[in-house]
Design an enzyme around this catalytic site. Sequence first.
Site, PDB file in Angstrom:
ATOM      1  N   ARG A  28      49.904  57.092  16.373  1.00 13.16           N
ATOM      2  CA  ARG A  28      51.306  57.511  16.074  1.00 13.16           C
ATOM      3  C   ARG A  28      51.441  59.051  15.816  1.00 13.16           C
ATOM      4  NH1 ARG A  28      53.056  53.761  11.196  1.00 13.16           N
ATOM      5  NH2 ARG A  28      55.054  52.795  12.365  1.00 13.16           N
TER       6      ARG A  28
ATOM      7  N   GLN B  17      56.533  58.684  20.242  1.00 13.95           N
ATOM      8  CA  GLN B  17      57.161  58.475  19.336  1.00 13.95           C
ATOM      9  C   GLN B  17      57.958  57.037  20.473  1.00 13.95           C
ATOM     10  OE1 GLN B  17      59.738  61.398  17.584  1.00 13.95           O
ATOM     11  NE2 GLN B  17      58.318  61.347  16.293  1.00 13.95           N
TER      12      GLN B  17
ATOM     13  N   ASP C  36      56.661  53.710  20.047  1.00 19.91           N
ATOM     14  CA  ASP C  36      56.319  52.822  18.549  1.00 19.91           C
ATOM     15  C   ASP C  36      56.897  51.635  18.438  1.00 19.91           C
ATOM     16  OD1 ASP C  36      55.350  53.070  16.025  1.00 19.91           O
ATOM     17  OD2 ASP C  36      55.832  55.206  15.655  1.00 19.91           O
TER      18      ASP C  36
ATOM     19  N   SER D 123      57.807  51.144  13.948  1.00 26.64           N
ATOM     20  CA  SER D 123      58.442  51.885  13.882  1.00 26.64           C
ATOM     21  C   SER D 123      60.062  51.179  14.063  1.00 26.64           C
ATOM     22  CB  SER D 123      58.765  53.309  13.755  1.00 26.64           C
ATOM     23  OG  SER D 123      58.016  53.964  13.274  1.00 26.64           O
TER      24      SER D 123
ATOM     25  N   TYR E 220      48.647  57.049   6.752  1.00 25.53           N
ATOM     26  CA  TYR E 220      49.112  55.303   5.802  1.00 25.53           C
ATOM     27  C   TYR E 220      48.950  55.026   4.667  1.00 25.53           C
ATOM     28  CZ  TYR E 220      50.165  53.500  10.863  1.00 25.53           C
ATOM     29  OH  TYR E 220      50.741  53.124  11.882  1.00 25.53           O
TER      30      TYR E 220
HETATM   31  P1  NAD Z   1      53.681  50.515   6.787  1.00 24.33           P
HETATM   32  O1  NAD Z   1      54.075  49.711   7.642  1.00 24.33           O
HETATM   33  O2  NAD Z   1      51.589  50.352   6.759  1.00 24.33           O
HETATM   34  O3  NAD Z   1      53.660  51.105   5.287  1.00 24.33           O
HETATM   35  C1  NAD Z   1      54.600  50.850   4.199  1.00 24.33           C
HETATM   36  C2  NAD Z   1      54.638  51.366   3.257  1.00 24.33           C
HETATM   37  O4  NAD Z   1      53.455  50.727   2.242  1.00 24.33           O
HETATM   38  C3  NAD Z   1      53.924  52.712   3.295  1.00 24.33           C
HETATM   39  O5  NAD Z   1      54.933  53.998   3.442  1.00 24.33           O
HETATM   40  C4  NAD Z   1      52.698  52.652   2.004  1.00 24.33           C
HETATM   41  O6  NAD Z   1      52.573  53.910   1.967  1.00 24.33           O
HETATM   42  C5  NAD Z   1      53.374  51.930   1.651  1.00 24.33           C
HETATM   43  N1  NAD Z   1      52.007  51.455   0.626  1.00 24.33           N
HETATM   44  C6  NAD Z   1      51.051  50.748   0.485  1.00 24.33           C
HETATM   45  N2  NAD Z   1      51.008  50.319  -0.532  1.00 24.33           N
HETATM   46  C7  NAD Z   1      51.339  50.311  -1.853  1.00 24.33           C
HETATM   47  C8  NAD Z   1      51.295  50.490  -3.039  1.00 24.33           C
HETATM   48  N3  NAD Z   1      49.952  49.594  -3.424  1.00 24.33           N
HETATM   49  N4  NAD Z   1      52.035  50.708  -3.503  1.00 24.33           N
HETATM   50  C9  NAD Z   1      53.635  50.500  -3.343  1.00 24.33           C
HETATM   51  N5  NAD Z   1      54.184  50.961  -1.684  1.00 24.33           N
HETATM   52  C10 NAD Z   1      52.739  50.879  -1.365  1.00 24.33           C
HETATM   53  O7  NAD Z   1      53.644  51.590   6.720  1.00 24.33           O
HETATM   54  P2  NAD Z   1      55.229  53.099   7.468  1.00 24.33           P
HETATM   55  O8  NAD Z   1      55.823  52.211   7.661  1.00 24.33           O
HETATM   56  O9  NAD Z   1      54.188  52.020   9.406  1.00 24.33           O
HETATM   57  O10 NAD Z   1      54.542  54.317   7.613  1.00 24.33           O
HETATM   58  C11 NAD Z   1      53.569  54.420   7.428  1.00 24.33           C
HETATM   59  C12 NAD Z   1      53.729  56.095   7.877  1.00 24.33           C
HETATM   60  O11 NAD Z   1      53.369  56.534   9.064  1.00 24.33           O
HETATM   61  C13 NAD Z   1      54.549  57.244   6.952  1.00 24.33           C
HETATM   62  O12 NAD Z   1      54.292  58.361   6.879  1.00 24.33           O
HETATM   63  C14 NAD Z   1      55.008  57.309   8.545  1.00 24.33           C
HETATM   64  O13 NAD Z   1      55.971  58.567   8.285  1.00 24.33           O
HETATM   65  C15 NAD Z   1      54.579  57.406   9.196  1.00 24.33           C
HETATM   66  N6  NAD Z   1      55.421  57.599  10.866  1.00 24.33           N
HETATM   67  C16 NAD Z   1      54.794  58.499  11.783  1.00 24.33           C
HETATM   68  C17 NAD Z   1      55.639  58.082  13.062  1.00 24.33           C
HETATM   69  C18 NAD Z   1      54.803  59.744  13.934  1.00 24.33           C
HETATM   70  O14 NAD Z   1      54.770  60.046  13.793  1.00 24.33           O
HETATM   71  N7  NAD Z   1      55.268  59.051  15.034  1.00 24.33           N
HETATM   72  C19 NAD Z   1      56.784  56.837  13.085  1.00 24.33           C
HETATM   73  C20 NAD Z   1      56.157  56.398  12.255  1.00 24.33           C
HETATM   74  C21 NAD Z   1      56.290  56.295  11.281  1.00 24.33           C
END
Ligand code: NAD
Length: 364
Positions: free
Chosen positions: A121, A126, A129, A132, A226
Amino acid sequence: MKIAVPKESGAGERRVALVPDAAAKLLAAGFDVAVEEGAGISAGFPDADYAAAGVRLVPREELLPGAGAVARVGRPSAAEVAALEPGTVLVGFLSPLTDPEGIAELSRRGIVAFAMESIPRITRAQAMDALSSQSTVAGYKAVVLAADRLPRLFPLLMTAAGTVAPARVLVLGAGVAGLQAIATARRLGAVVSGFDVRAAVREQVESLGASFLDLGVQGRETEGGYAAELTADEQARQQAALAERIPDYDVVVTTALVPGRPAPKLIPATAVERMRPGSVIVDLAAETGGNCELTRPGAEIEHGGVRIVGLGDLAAQMPYHASQLYSRNVSALLLHLAPHGELALDFDDEITAGACVTRQKVLA
Ligand code: NAD
């Protein structure tokens, strides 16, 4: 290089890996694209749309022979894997962390498999992705489903017949899906709270007009951004704090995931039993075991008048736009792997190396 697009075979899967527009763009970029007849119908893209875009439609038996790459959404069936020629590039959601046996079989067969969930990521990736793009769709759909199941209105209404109080919605996990769920619930007029173990998201939750629920539990963030899994003690404290707060809400949308691990259990049965009858839980983590103890993956159940929706990958249930966005992700990856219509795999490249889940075998 010929790119083959099969009709998806997974249960409940209605998406297609390449929509007509995306397929036409790949044709223009020098690829040969063959789409299985009927592959796009359940996503809202009939064969005629592919034909109009100049894309070749072929019956199943003509699809895979000669294909240099296969683009799909979900994992291929055993029969499809057996039909792939060694050296074929396979692109899709291949569950590398939860289906090691499936990956080992691809490896044994000499398939060069790229898992959409393994694409790093980083900014450069992007456009690829798919986690996302599909989470965005699923977060939206979760709230629309909740609004449909809830016997109450979402918005505040002031009418001659009286005032209707807005629904109260709690979103657990404020990653991509959770933030989209918060935004959608706000647009429908609900009063929304969000919670995540990553403290950094508080600001994002608040910027969407929701309040951040303080449960007194804060987890750690991995280098990739994550959440790290909570310790048993932290998890117990989180469950206890949530059990206290959950009866305040009409709808709870849960999206909490920890990559490669079973979904964290956030909502114990005792908390569900304290919710008002008619309340709704939509559990987006159902496929990996569910965030709610009572979630039945793939099903919608009622427990003490509370409806718990665990219908699996909700992006597959909004297949038109999910496919359109996914197509863009897949096309970007294919163009990365084969910039001029022919494969040019560079395993020194972070994206190529990160996404390839059968590389050991390839190099052996
Ligand atoms: P994910 O689908 O792995 O998890 C969903 C959410 O669940 C996360 O925000 C995580 O912190 C939360 N979570 C885990 N355990 C938990 C608990 N016990 N209680 C409450 N919440 C809990 O996450 P995601 O949506 O794929 O995103 C993860 C990260 O990646 C984020 O920081 C996002 O901004 C980042 N991201 C970066 C890019 C990029 O740079 N290109 C793109 C997409 C996402």
